[in-house]
Design a protein around this motif. Structure first.
Motif, short mmCIF file in Angstrom:
data_model
loop_
_atom_site.label_atom_id
_atom_site.label_comp_id
_atom_site.label_asym_id
_atom_site.label_seq_id
_atom_site.Cartn_x
_atom_site.Cartn_y
_atom_site.Cartn_z
N PHE A 178 0.82 -1.21 0.00
CA PHE A 178 0.00 0.00 0.00
C PHE A 178 0.86 1.26 0.00
CE2 PHE A 178 -3.42 -2.90 1.24
CZ PHE A 178 -4.44 -2.42 0.45
N ALA A 179 2.04 1.19 0.58
CA ALA A 179 2.98 2.32 0.50
C ALA A 179 3.36 2.56 -0.95
CB ALA A 179 4.22 2.05 1.35
N GLY A 180 3.62 1.46 -1.68
CA GLY A 180 3.95 1.58 -3.09
C GLY A 180 2.78 2.09 -3.91
N ILE A 181 1.57 1.64 -3.57
CA ILE A 181 0.37 2.08 -4.29
C ILE A 181 0.19 3.59 -4.14
CG2 ILE A 181 -2.16 2.03 -4.24
CD1 ILE A 181 -1.12 -0.42 -5.59
N ASN A 182 0.48 4.10 -2.93
CA ASN A 182 0.27 5.53 -2.63
C ASN A 182 1.55 6.35 -2.78
OD1 ASN A 182 -2.63 5.68 -1.52
ND2 ASN A 182 -1.77 3.93 -0.44
N ILE A 183 2.48 5.86 -3.58
CA ILE A 183 3.78 6.50 -3.70
C ILE A 183 3.69 7.90 -4.28
CG2 ILE A 183 4.47 5.74 -6.02
CD1 ILE A 183 6.68 5.49 -2.90
N PHE A 184 2.73 8.13 -5.18
CA PHE A 184 2.62 9.45 -5.79
C PHE A 184 2.12 10.48 -4.78
CE2 PHE A 184 2.31 6.96 -9.83
CZ PHE A 184 3.48 7.46 -10.37
N THR A 185 1.29 10.05 -3.84
CA THR A 185 0.85 10.95 -2.77
C THR A 185 2.03 11.35 -1.91
OG1 THR A 185 -1.32 9.87 -2.72
CG2 THR A 185 -0.71 11.20 -0.80
N ILE A 186 2.86 10.35 -1.59
CA ILE A 186 4.07 10.62 -0.81
C ILE A 186 5.01 11.54 -1.57
CG2 ILE A 186 6.11 9.55 0.25
CD1 ILE A 186 4.38 6.98 0.56
N TYR A 187 5.16 11.28 -2.87
CA TYR A 187 6.05 12.09 -3.71
C TYR A 187 5.56 13.52 -3.81
CZ TYR A 187 9.49 12.80 -7.45
OH TYR A 187 10.55 13.23 -8.18
N SER A 188 4.24 13.70 -3.91
CA SER A 188 3.67 15.05 -3.97
C SER A 188 3.96 15.84 -2.70
CB SER A 188 2.15 14.97 -4.20
OG SER A 188 1.86 14.36 -5.43
N LYS A 189 3.90 15.17 -1.57
CA LYS A 189 4.21 15.83 -0.30
C LYS A 189 5.67 16.25 -0.24
CE LYS A 189 0.54 13.67 2.43
NZ LYS A 189 0.20 12.79 3.58
N LEU A 190 6.54 15.42 -0.80
CA LEU A 190 7.96 15.78 -0.85
C LEU A 190 8.18 16.98 -1.76
CD1 LEU A 190 9.62 12.22 -1.10
CD2 LEU A 190 9.52 13.71 0.90
N ILE A 191 7.42 17.04 -2.86
CA ILE A 191 7.51 18.19 -3.76
C ILE A 191 7.04 19.46 -3.06
CG2 ILE A 191 6.54 19.23 -5.85
CD1 ILE A 191 6.52 16.45 -7.10
N ASN A 192 5.90 19.36 -2.38
CA ASN A 192 5.35 20.51 -1.66
C ASN A 192 6.27 21.00 -0.55
OD1 ASN A 192 3.06 20.42 -3.28
ND2 ASN A 192 1.92 19.11 -1.85
N ALA A 193 7.04 20.05 -0.01
CA ALA A 193 7.99 20.42 1.06
C ALA A 193 9.30 20.95 0.48
CB ALA A 193 8.28 19.20 1.93
N GLY A 194 9.39 21.00 -0.85
CA GLY A 194 10.59 21.53 -1.50
C GLY A 194 11.78 20.60 -1.44
N LEU A 195 11.52 19.30 -1.27
CA LEU A 195 12.61 18.33 -1.13
C LEU A 195 13.00 17.66 -2.46
CD1 LEU A 195 11.46 16.64 2.21
CD2 LEU A 195 13.19 18.41 1.90
N ILE A 196 12.24 17.95 -3.52
CA ILE A 196 12.53 17.36 -4.83
C ILE A 196 13.07 18.44 -5.77
CG2 ILE A 196 11.61 16.10 -6.81
CD1 ILE A 196 11.67 14.49 -4.23
N ILE A 197 14.26 18.24 -6.30
CA ILE A 197 14.85 19.18 -7.25
C ILE A 197 14.23 18.96 -8.63
CG2 ILE A 197 17.01 19.93 -8.34
CD1 ILE A 197 18.47 18.79 -5.90
N LYS A 198 13.78 20.05 -9.26
CA LYS A 198 13.18 20.00 -10.59
C LYS A 198 12.09 18.93 -10.69
CE LYS A 198 17.22 21.83 -13.02
NZ LYS A 198 18.18 21.64 -14.15
N PRO A 199 11.01 19.10 -9.94
CA PRO A 199 9.93 18.09 -9.94
C PRO A 199 9.25 17.93 -11.30
CG PRO A 199 9.23 20.08 -8.81
CD PRO A 199 10.70 20.23 -9.06
N ASP A 200 9.38 18.93 -12.17
CA ASP A 200 8.79 18.81 -13.50
C ASP A 200 9.55 17.82 -14.37
OD1 ASP A 200 10.90 20.69 -13.29
OD2 ASP A 200 10.45 21.47 -15.29
N ILE A 201 10.81 17.55 -14.01
CA ILE A 201 11.64 16.59 -14.73
C ILE A 201 11.65 15.25 -14.01
CG2 ILE A 201 13.98 16.04 -15.52
CD1 ILE A 201 14.45 19.02 -15.87
#
Length: 379
Positions: A178-201
């Protein structure tokens, strides 16, 4: 190579004489799944047939990988890591580099020098970050990378949960699923927290680790089905009933209830529970059908040499389609055929791929024989 579903020398158990013998139904199951891969790359994209095949065929490959996995032969994690890296990651990059050579020097379809040079940044990103090459017909090699990380995850989790009973272990693997299933939700939170460099790429977790988390569940199921011998010595009438039940579960869960685009590679699952049930149903239906037919030399042979088939099928499939279009003045396209067209063209492609595998094996055996003879003379 050993212990992986696409290997030539895995899938062995000790027989009554204490010698290693292949489990033929596992090879047959791999042969069946490879046929579904070819048909899945032929039928109309996101049609019902497409959804039915993609609901289970890749989870089934991971299941069989877990079924043939043997942790005991590795004394520690480092040995395991090195072995899997050699078995999976190195072949991935070899195939990807061969794809670059093909695209640059031998244009086939849309995979040509112009495309390669015009979109080289995207192709390099897909090859080295997304682990899904788009520069040639070697995209299916993503499975090797996902299998590598799923195997690593499984090894670590097995060590961390070794004192737990099997019920609690499967609960842990379900949480990972289920963590893998919801990985995009987790990834979005990392983006919102500014932890992902160049999230558009960098739109996904790297190296198919997101898909690998989901795949870990199916890998674990294969491991425990083998450990507890759940498919051993099953009576034929019970296998037939099980096949019918599991196929019905696949059909109902994947088409009637979870009728949406599904693709483990793209991390699209629809309803996660229905996806799991459909994938398990299709996987076990394949296993039961393989046990039922028991002896099939063609499917068993392809299963034995499934690595070369799997990695070459996409390119060969495209060559077959282009050849048929040229000879018969048709307009067939990969993932654009009706079910009837897909069965005809896909079957032709499958047998052409079989001939390629036979040729590959014969050449490999000849080289091996000549090398041994030369060493004997020199020695």
């Amino acid at each position: 190579m050993s212990d992986i579903v696409l290997d030539n020398n895995q899938n062995r158990i000790l027989n009554s004489n204490g010698k290693k013998a292949r489990v033929e139904w596992v090879d047959i199951a791999k042969g069946i799944l490879l046929y579904t891969v070819v048909i899945g790359h032929s039928v109309i994209f996101d049609s019902e047939s497409f959804r039915l095949i993609f609901a289970f065929h890749m989870p089934a490959f991971f299941f069989l990988s877990g079924y043939t996995l043997n942790f005991e032969k590795y004394p520690n994690f480092l040995k395991f890591f090195k072995a899997k890296f050699k078995q999976l990651i190195i072949p991935y990059f070899v195939v990807s580099l061969l794809g670059l050579v093909q695209a640059y020097f031998i244009p086939i379809g849309a995979m040509n020098r112009e495309n390669l040079l015009a979109n080289y940044k995207t192709h390099l990103l897909n090859m080295f970050y997304m682990a899904q090459p788009t520069h040639s017909y070697v995209g299916p090699s993503w499975f090797l990378v996902a299998l590598f990380f799923a195997s690593i995850f499984l090894y670590i989790l097995e060590k961390l949960t070794k004192k737990l009973n099997v019920g609690l272990k499967l609960f842990v693997y379900t949480l990972v699923y289920f963590a893998g299933i919801n990985i995009f939700t987790i990834y979005s939170k990392l983006i919102n927290a500014g932890l992902i460099i160049k999230p558009d790429i960098f739109t996904r977790f790297p190296f198919k680790t997101d898909a690998a988390l989901v795949a870990t569940m199916f890998l674990a199921l294969g491991l425990y089905v083998k450990k507890y011998r759940l498919l051993d010595n099953v009576k034929k009438q019970n296998v037939l009933i099980s096949f019918l039940f599991m196929f019905a579960m696949l059909y109902i869960c994947s088409l009637k209830l979870n009728n949406t685009y599904i693709n483990l590679c793209d991390c699209t699952y629809g309803d996660p529970i229905l996806y799991m049930l459909g994938a398990i149903g299709g996987t076990l239906a394949t296993c039961c059908f393989s046990i039922l037919i028991n002896k099939n030399k063609l499917l068993s042979y392809i299963g034995r040499y499934s690595l070369i088939f799997f990695l070459s099928h996409s390119l060969i499939h495209q060559v077959v389609i282009d050849t048929i279009n040229k000879i018969f003045n048709t307009n067939f396209a990969s993932m654009g055929m009706t079910n009837f067209q897909a069965l005809i063209v896909g079957t032709v492609s499958f047998f052409v791929n079989v001939l390629f595998v036979v040729l590959y094996v014969k050449i490999k055996q000849l080289i091996k024989k000549k090398t041994a003879k030369k060493e004997k003379i020199n020695g």
